[in-house]
Scaffold this motif. Structure first.
Motif, PDB file in Angstrom:
ATOM      1  N   SER A 137       0.848  -1.194   0.000  1.00  0.00           N
ATOM      2  CA  SER A 137       0.000   0.000   0.000  1.00  0.00           C
ATOM      3  C   SER A 137       0.884   1.245   0.000  1.00  0.00           C
ATOM      4  O   SER A 137       2.059   1.192   0.374  1.00  0.00           O
ATOM      5  N   MET A 138       0.326   2.363  -0.393  1.00  0.00           N
ATOM      6  CA  MET A 138       1.110   3.595  -0.401  1.00  0.00           C
ATOM      7  C   MET A 138       1.603   3.934   1.004  1.00  0.00           C
ATOM      8  O   MET A 138       2.728   4.391   1.174  1.00  0.00           O
ATOM      9  N   TYR A 139       0.760   3.681   2.007  1.00  0.00           N
ATOM     10  CA  TYR A 139       1.204   3.921   3.375  1.00  0.00           C
ATOM     11  C   TYR A 139       2.427   3.070   3.705  1.00  0.00           C
ATOM     12  O   TYR A 139       3.410   3.551   4.270  1.00  0.00           O
ATOM     13  N   MET A 140       2.369   1.783   3.373  1.00  0.00           N
ATOM     14  CA  MET A 140       3.487   0.888   3.676  1.00  0.00           C
ATOM     15  C   MET A 140       4.743   1.285   2.902  1.00  0.00           C
ATOM     16  O   MET A 140       5.848   1.296   3.462  1.00  0.00           O
ATOM     17  N   GLN A 141       4.602   1.629   1.645  1.00  0.00           N
ATOM     18  CA  GLN A 141       5.782   2.006   0.856  1.00  0.00           C
ATOM     19  C   GLN A 141       6.422   3.286   1.385  1.00  0.00           C
ATOM     20  O   GLN A 141       7.656   3.390   1.467  1.00  0.00           O
ATOM     21  N   GLU A 142       5.608   4.256   1.748  1.00  0.00           N
ATOM     22  CA  GLU A 142       6.154   5.494   2.301  1.00  0.00           C
ATOM     23  C   GLU A 142       6.812   5.239   3.662  1.00  0.00           C
ATOM     24  O   GLU A 142       7.858   5.814   3.978  1.00  0.00           O
ATOM     25  N   ALA A 143       6.207   4.352   4.456  1.00  0.00           N
ATOM     26  CA  ALA A 143       6.786   4.014   5.756  1.00  0.00           C
ATOM     27  C   ALA A 143       8.117   3.292   5.593  1.00  0.00           C
ATOM     28  O   ALA A 143       9.064   3.516   6.365  1.00  0.00           O
ATOM     29  N   GLU A 144       8.219   2.429   4.603  1.00  0.00           N
ATOM     30  CA  GLU A 144       9.481   1.730   4.331  1.00  0.00           C
ATOM     31  C   GLU A 144      10.581   2.714   3.953  1.00  0.00           C
ATOM     32  O   GLU A 144      11.737   2.581   4.393  1.00  0.00           O
ATOM     33  N   ALA A 145      10.229   3.711   3.158  1.00  0.00           N
ATOM     34  CA  ALA A 145      11.211   4.722   2.752  1.00  0.00           C
ATOM     35  C   ALA A 145      11.686   5.538   3.954  1.00  0.00           C
ATOM     36  O   ALA A 145      12.886   5.835   4.095  1.00  0.00           O
ATOM     37  N   ARG A 146      10.761   5.889   4.852  1.00  0.00           N
ATOM     38  CA  ARG A 146      11.145   6.633   6.061  1.00  0.00           C
ATOM     39  C   ARG A 146      12.020   5.779   6.969  1.00  0.00           C
ATOM     40  O   ARG A 146      12.977   6.266   7.575  1.00  0.00           O
ATOM     41  N   PHE A 147      11.695   4.491   7.063  1.00  0.00           N
ATOM     42  CA  PHE A 147      12.461   3.573   7.903  1.00  0.00           C
ATOM     43  C   PHE A 147      13.892   3.433   7.378  1.00  0.00           C
ATOM     44  O   PHE A 147      14.847   3.409   8.149  1.00  0.00           O
ATOM     45  N   LEU A 148      14.032   3.372   6.074  1.00  0.00           N
ATOM     46  CA  LEU A 148      15.362   3.307   5.472  1.00  0.00           C
ATOM     47  C   LEU A 148      16.152   4.572   5.788  1.00  0.00           C
ATOM     48  O   LEU A 148      17.332   4.513   6.154  1.00  0.00           O
ATOM     49  N   LYS A 149      15.500   5.710   5.688  1.00  0.00           N
ATOM     50  CA  LYS A 149      16.178   6.985   5.976  1.00  0.00           C
ATOM     51  C   LYS A 149      16.556   7.106   7.444  1.00  0.00           C
ATOM     52  O   LYS A 149      17.666   7.532   7.783  1.00  0.00           O
ATOM     53  N   ASP A 150      15.638   6.708   8.342  1.00  0.00           N
ATOM     54  CA  ASP A 150      15.852   6.900   9.773  1.00  0.00           C
ATOM     55  C   ASP A 150      16.748   5.826  10.391  1.00  0.00           C
ATOM     56  O   ASP A 150      17.542   6.116  11.293  1.00  0.00           O
ATOM     57  N   GLU A 151      16.600   4.577   9.922  1.00  0.00           N
ATOM     58  CA  GLU A 151      17.295   3.450  10.562  1.00  0.00           C
ATOM     59  C   GLU A 151      18.366   2.820   9.674  1.00  0.00           C
ATOM     60  O   GLU A 151      19.099   1.935  10.123  1.00  0.00           O
ATOM     61  N   ASN A 152      18.422   3.240   8.417  1.00  0.00           N
ATOM     62  CA  ASN A 152      19.358   2.661   7.446  1.00  0.00           C
ATOM     63  C   ASN A 152      19.141   1.152   7.297  1.00  0.00           C
ATOM     64  O   ASN A 152      20.099   0.383   7.173  1.00  0.00           O
ATOM     65  N   ILE A 153      17.876   0.740   7.339  1.00  0.00           N
ATOM     66  CA  ILE A 153      17.504  -0.665   7.166  1.00  0.00           C
ATOM     67  C   ILE A 153      16.463  -0.741   6.056  1.00  0.00           C
ATOM     68  O   ILE A 153      15.411  -0.095   6.140  1.00  0.00           O
ATOM     69  N   SER A 154      16.751  -1.521   5.027  1.00  0.00           N
ATOM     70  CA  SER A 154      15.856  -1.655   3.890  1.00  0.00           C
ATOM     71  C   SER A 154      15.014  -2.919   4.042  1.00  0.00           C
ATOM     72  O   SER A 154      15.542  -4.033   3.982  1.00  0.00           O
ATOM     73  N   VAL A 155      13.716  -2.741   4.270  1.00  0.00           N
ATOM     74  CA  VAL A 155      12.802  -3.862   4.465  1.00  0.00           C
ATOM     75  C   VAL A 155      11.468  -3.545   3.796  1.00  0.00           C
ATOM     76  O   VAL A 155      11.205  -2.410   3.407  1.00  0.00           O
ATOM     77  N   TYR A 156      10.640  -4.573   3.685  1.00  0.00           N
ATOM     78  CA  TYR A 156       9.223  -4.396   3.366  1.00  0.00           C
ATOM     79  C   TYR A 156       8.431  -4.530   4.656  1.00  0.00           C
ATOM     80  O   TYR A 156       8.824  -5.260   5.575  1.00  0.00           O
ATOM     81  N   PHE A 157       7.279  -3.840   4.723  1.00  0.00           N
ATOM     82  CA  PHE A 157       6.393  -3.935   5.881  1.00  0.00           C
ATOM     83  C   PHE A 157       5.120  -4.698   5.509  1.00  0.00           C
ATOM     84  O   PHE A 157       4.676  -4.676   4.359  1.00  0.00           O
ATOM     85  N   GLY A 158       4.530  -5.351   6.502  1.00  0.00           N
ATOM     86  CA  GLY A 158       3.267  -6.042   6.291  1.00  0.00           C
ATOM     87  C   GLY A 158       2.639  -6.447   7.611  1.00  0.00           C
ATOM     88  O   GLY A 158       3.215  -6.268   8.687  1.00  0.00           O
ATOM     89  N   VAL A 159       1.430  -6.999   7.524  1.00  0.00           N
ATOM     90  CA  VAL A 159       0.745  -7.564   8.687  1.00  0.00           C
ATOM     91  C   VAL A 159       0.157  -8.904   8.277  1.00  0.00           C
ATOM     92  O   VAL A 159       0.060  -9.222   7.092  1.00  0.00           O
TER      93      VAL A 159
END
Length: 333
Positions: A77-99
């Protein structure tokens, strides 16, 4: 016949952003309300506000017919993709998110836990939160919500008058697993019956279905359709996931790394080595149904943070959050 309504006099929430905590006075019904007295006997006071559902005398986290899964929880989802991009910027960890769904001997059956998965054929690890559980999901398997991942036995996606999406179940493919090929995603309804919130979020079901094939979290024939999980670790839940579900545990780990769970790393077992065996499989679902962790009997107050004790479900549009601070009017449950 039960009458189910959503009372839109309350605040309509953005898709999954943190809000100021609500107050239980939204449940006031009579002059004898207990809501002003520290929310009476409400289980989840201080939760994020939302619209009120009403099913006879039932409301909040006890609503069933008018409570649904949220579509911005969906992988890609757009929310998940945007959150993944922020997580990469903030934590320097590249992942996908899901539930999705997970099984555990934990006192809450694993509900609220976050797991980091290394999945064969997927170019990044996945960090996923468990919001569903059941006897059909094993402790070395994860059943992730993806676009048309299979409407399952508790279908609220399509085929009836109170379904989230219009039309029959036929275009949705198999009950478990959804459509087998990317090209068949095109036959799905693009938007829910109430389309506005999904359109505003920038999502659509066809694209979400296609994305799950593109990222190899589902595999078309002739291969086995479920990829193999090679490693699984319990990790700290990223704020982006707990802000989407509004469920947060008090016993979260402190790191996004974490030791492997029993049976991992998995170096020699392929998913569905025997057709019926889903051990070490990343499976998929999307039933549009209220998940296990949205029911107060499935969660424990001593393991969850105040105001974040149950999953915050959505109205039938898949994006508008329902207020789940209480389960009754006048806060007298």
């Amino acid at each position: 016949m039960r009458v189910s309504t959503i009372l839109f006099s309350a605040v309509l929430l953005p898709a999954a952003l943190p809000q100021d905590v609500g107050n239980c006075t939204v449940y006031n019904k009579t002059p004898y309300t207990e809501c002003p007295q520290n929310c009476g006997s409400c289980f989840n006071p201080g939760g994020r506000p939302g619209v009120l559902c009403q099913e006879g005398t039932t409301t909040g986290y006890l609503c069933q017919e008018s409570a649904y899964a949220c579509m911005d929880w969906t992988f890609g989802s757009m929310y998940m993709q945007e959150a993944e991009a922020r997580f990469l910027k903030d934590e320097n960890i590249s992942v996908y998110f899901g539930v999705g769904s997970f099984g555990s001997a934990d006192p809450m059956g694993g509900l609220g836990m976050c797991l980091r998965l290394t999945v064969e054929g997927v170019d990044r690890d996945l960090v996923v939160q468990s919001i569903n559980t059941g006897g059909d999901v094993q402790g070395n398997q994860f059943d992730m919500q993806v676009g048309d991942g299979g409407f399952g036995a508790n279908n609220k996606c399509a085929g009836s008058s109170n379904s989230m999406y219009p039309g029959p179940t036929t275009p949705w493919g198999d009950m478990y697993g959804g459509v087998p090929n990317r090209s068949l995603c095109d036959g799905l309804p693009r938007y829910p019956t109430i389309p506005g919130p999904m359109q505003a979020a920038g999502d659509d079901l066809i694209t979400l279905c296609q994305y799950s094939f593109d990222k190899n979290v589902r595999i078309p024939p002739p291969s086995i359709s479920n990829p193999t999980i090679r490693n699984m670790r319990r990790v700290k839940c990223p704020p982006a996931l707990t802000n989407a579900t509004w469920l947060e545990r008090m016993d979260d780990p402190e790191s996004y790394e974490g030791p492997p769970l029993p049976g991992f790393p998995n170096t020699n077992v392929a998913c569905q080595a025997m057709q019926w065996d889903l051990s070490y499989c990343l499976t998929r679902m999307m039933d549009c149904c209220k998940p296990s962790a949205a029911w107060r009997n499935n969660v424990a107050s001593n393991l969850t943070k105040p105001g974040r004790r149950v999953v915050q479900t959505c109205a039938s549009d898949g994006y508008t959050r329902i207020d789940v601070q209480c389960g009754c009017f006048d806060c007298d449950c």
